[in-house]
Every structure is written in structure tokens, then in C-alpha cells.
Design an enzyme around this catalytic site. Structure first.
Site, mmCIF file in Angstrom:
data_model
loop_
_atom_site.group_PDB
_atom_site.id
_atom_site.type_symbol
_atom_site.label_atom_id
_atom_site.label_comp_id
_atom_site.label_asym_id
_atom_site.label_seq_id
_atom_site.Cartn_x
_atom_site.Cartn_y
_atom_site.Cartn_z
ATOM 1 N N ASN A 26 0.823 -1.205 0.000
ATOM 2 C CA ASN A 26 0.000 0.000 0.000
ATOM 3 C C ASN A 26 0.866 1.269 0.000
ATOM 4 O O ASN A 26 0.599 2.224 -0.732
ATOM 5 C CB ASN A 26 -0.913 -0.031 1.224
ATOM 6 C CG ASN A 26 -1.887 1.107 1.247
ATOM 7 O OD1 ASN A 26 -2.660 1.290 0.314
ATOM 8 N ND2 ASN A 26 -1.824 1.903 2.296
ATOM 9 N N VAL B 191 1.899 11.404 7.732
ATOM 10 C CA VAL B 191 2.864 10.579 8.468
ATOM 11 C C VAL B 191 2.348 9.160 8.722
ATOM 12 O O VAL B 191 3.115 8.277 9.063
ATOM 13 C CB VAL B 191 3.258 11.224 9.816
ATOM 14 C CG1 VAL B 191 4.060 12.486 9.592
ATOM 15 C CG2 VAL B 191 2.039 11.511 10.667
ATOM 16 N N GLY B 192 1.035 8.942 8.572
ATOM 17 C CA GLY B 192 0.472 7.617 8.848
ATOM 18 C C GLY B 192 0.971 6.572 7.869
ATOM 19 O O GLY B 192 1.302 6.885 6.731
ATOM 20 N N CYS B 193 1.043 5.289 8.336
ATOM 21 C CA CYS B 193 1.527 4.209 7.460
ATOM 22 C C CYS B 193 0.448 3.726 6.500
ATOM 23 O O CYS B 193 0.750 3.260 5.415
ATOM 24 C CB CYS B 193 2.005 3.018 8.287
ATOM 25 S SG CYS B 193 3.623 3.288 8.999
ATOM 26 N N VAL B 194 -0.798 3.757 6.931
ATOM 27 C CA VAL B 194 -1.883 3.230 6.078
ATOM 28 C C VAL B 194 -2.949 4.298 5.918
ATOM 29 O O VAL B 194 -3.375 4.895 6.893
ATOM 30 C CB VAL B 194 -2.513 1.965 6.694
ATOM 31 C CG1 VAL B 194 -3.662 1.479 5.817
ATOM 32 C CG2 VAL B 194 -1.472 0.869 6.817
#
Lengths: 170, 104
Positions: A43, B101-104
Site C-alpha cells: 500500500n 505521516v500515517g503508514c496506512v
């Protein structure tokens, strides 16, 4: 101190990079905790404009098998990083409990479950492939696999697809 | 602190060109930022940008692609159509927000 720029900087999003990046991730494990690394990295790569292929093999088939994909499990058995006393790990119901806890934590940070994650990945242009040998061994046909798996392909096909790619094995 | 001149006014930017003070942004600035990266803004772009701005205001973080889909109602497919290749980062740039900054 303030610096005044003569020219306004514009982010280089590298849309026309001379050598575009390509990533292949091999998913060989079917437990809940081992499914996520491949999905999260895929993703992220797609969001960075990187062509990405996921290749599912052996136990990784559980991630794309319609019957199991929504029910992957996590067990603390044999995993010292859970910091549980080993004598508790094997208690009846422990796998169900640990799986439930992990799923709750994943949901708590708004990360999708496996089927929704695969949908998001393919919406973003990611490619899903299944391993021929695993399919033959387990007597699994394409109709039993998640409908966005593009094809069941041989090891040689994978080598062709992954030409020039960076490869991650999970 | 680094200041660049965009549309004849001074705005604070980082070394890549992302605005570092979201309050210096307005919708007319977005047109120029979008043009800088080859995007012609449409109403669909503008509504995605408005959600990103409002979400940043309320949660203090730039939305990721996932958040744009679940909270903002802009599907992943649409995000890739609007902001090709690197949708979350391009949206952040045009909206005058820091990179997500979030991964998902």
C-alpha cells in the site's frame, strides 16, 4: 533568521524518473501477523507511485483464499516477543483470544481487515498473483481465490514479472 | 525559516516546497501550487482539498489515502485519478499541509 528564496521550490515528485521503481513482495505465510507486513508495504509503495506485485505462495494462499482470507489467525505459541509465559500460550482458546485482540488493535488504528486491504491495494493499481505449485499441491483453482487475483502463475512467470524489481520475501 | 514568494505574497516553505504554515494557505494559492506540479484543479480536486484541510484542522494530521476514503468519501481510485502517482503527498502539497505521516 529568515531566508528569502529567489525561486520557489517545487517538490520533485519524480513522475518521470529515468528508471521507475518496481517492487515485488512474496507472501509465504498465512498467519494474521505475517499477512500485514506485505499488505502495508504494498500500500505504501503504491502511494509512492511504485509499480507493485504481490506473489502468494504456500501458506500465503490463506490471504487470497476466499474461505480463509477474512479469518486469518494469530497464535502466541513459539513467539517470545508476545512476552507471555510459555505455559499460558498453549491454553485452549488462546489462539482465538490472541487473534481477537490483534484484530481489535488493527481496527483501532483504522487499518482495514485483509479482504478490504486487498481491495484497496488493487484499487490503487497493485497486482495480485498466485503460485502454480501451491495451487496444484492444495488442489485450489482460481475460482476459490479472491476475484482480483489476476492469475495462477509459475515460478518462471514470476521471475519474468519481477525483472528489474526489488524483491521482499515475507 | 525559509520564505518563498507565491502569487506575490510571502509564504513559509520547507526545503522541498511544502508550506510550513497552513494558515498562510488559501484556495487561490492552491491553484498555483497545483499548476506547479502540472495539475489543473477541478471541483472534485477542490472538495478533496477542503476535506483534507478540515480534517487536518480537527485531528492535527494530514489524511492518508485510507483516511481520505473512509472519512473523506474520496475513493482510492479517485485519488489516483485526481493526483496521479503520489496522491497523498500531492494532495498535501496543494492543500498547504505537511506530508502525511500515517503508514496506512
Amino acid at each position: 533568521m529568515t531566508t528569502y528564496l529567489q525561486e520557489t521550490p517545487v517538490p520533485a515528485f519524480d513522475d518521470e524518473a529515468a528508471r521507475p521503481r518496481k517492487l515485488c513482495i512474496i507472501c509465504s505465510k498465512g498467519s494474521l501477523d505475517m499477512a500485514y507486513p506485505g499488505l502495508v508495504l504494498t500500500n505504501a509503495a503504491l502511494g509512492e507511485g511504485v509499480e507493485t506485485h504481490l506473489f502468494f505462495t504456500f501458506w500465503g494462499f490463506d490471504i487470497i483464499n476466499k474461505d480463509t482470507m477474512a479469518h486469518l489467525k494469530f497464535t502466541p505459541v513459539g513467539n517470545p516477543a508476545t512476552h507471555m509465559p510459555p505455559s499460558l500460550m498453549g491454553l485452549p482458546g488462546m489462539t482465538a483470544f490472541a487473534t481477537h485482540m490483534m484484530k481489535k488493535q488493527i481496527e483501532g488504528i483504522d487499518v482495514p481487515d485483509v479482504p478490504e486491504f486487498l481491495e484497496m491495494i488493487t484499487d490503487a493499481g497493485g497486482h495480485l498473483w498466485a503460485c502454480r505449485m501451491s495451487a496444484d499441491m492444495m488442489h485450489i483453482g482460481q475460482d476459490q481465490l479472491y476475484n482480483r487475483v489476476e492469475a495462477i502463475i509459475s515460478a518462471a512467470d514470476f521471475i519474468e514479472i519481477s525483472e528489474g524489481a526489488q524483491i521482499i520475501f515475507v | 525559516m525559509t520564505v518563498a514568494t507565491i502569487q506575490g505574497r510571502d509564504v513559509h516553505v520547507d526545503v522541498e516546497g511544502f508550506l510550513t504554515d497552513p494558515t498562510e494557505w488559501d484556495e487561490s494559492l492552491a491553484e498555483t501550487l497545483a499548476a506547479n506540479i502540472g495539475i489543473d484543479l477541478t471541483d472534485r480536486h477542490r472538495s478533496a482539498i477542503r476535506f483534507a484541510r478540515a480534517d487536518f484542522e480537527s485531528v492535527g494530521e494530514t489524511p492518508t489515502l485510507r483516511r481520505m476514503a473512509t472519512a473523506g468519501g474520496v475513493t482510492t481510485k479517485e485519488m489516483f485519478e485526481l493526483f496521479p502517482k503520489k496522491p497523498a503527498k500531492k494532495l498535501a502539497y496543494v492543500a498547504g499541509l505537511p506530508k502525511p505521516v500515517g503508514c496506512v
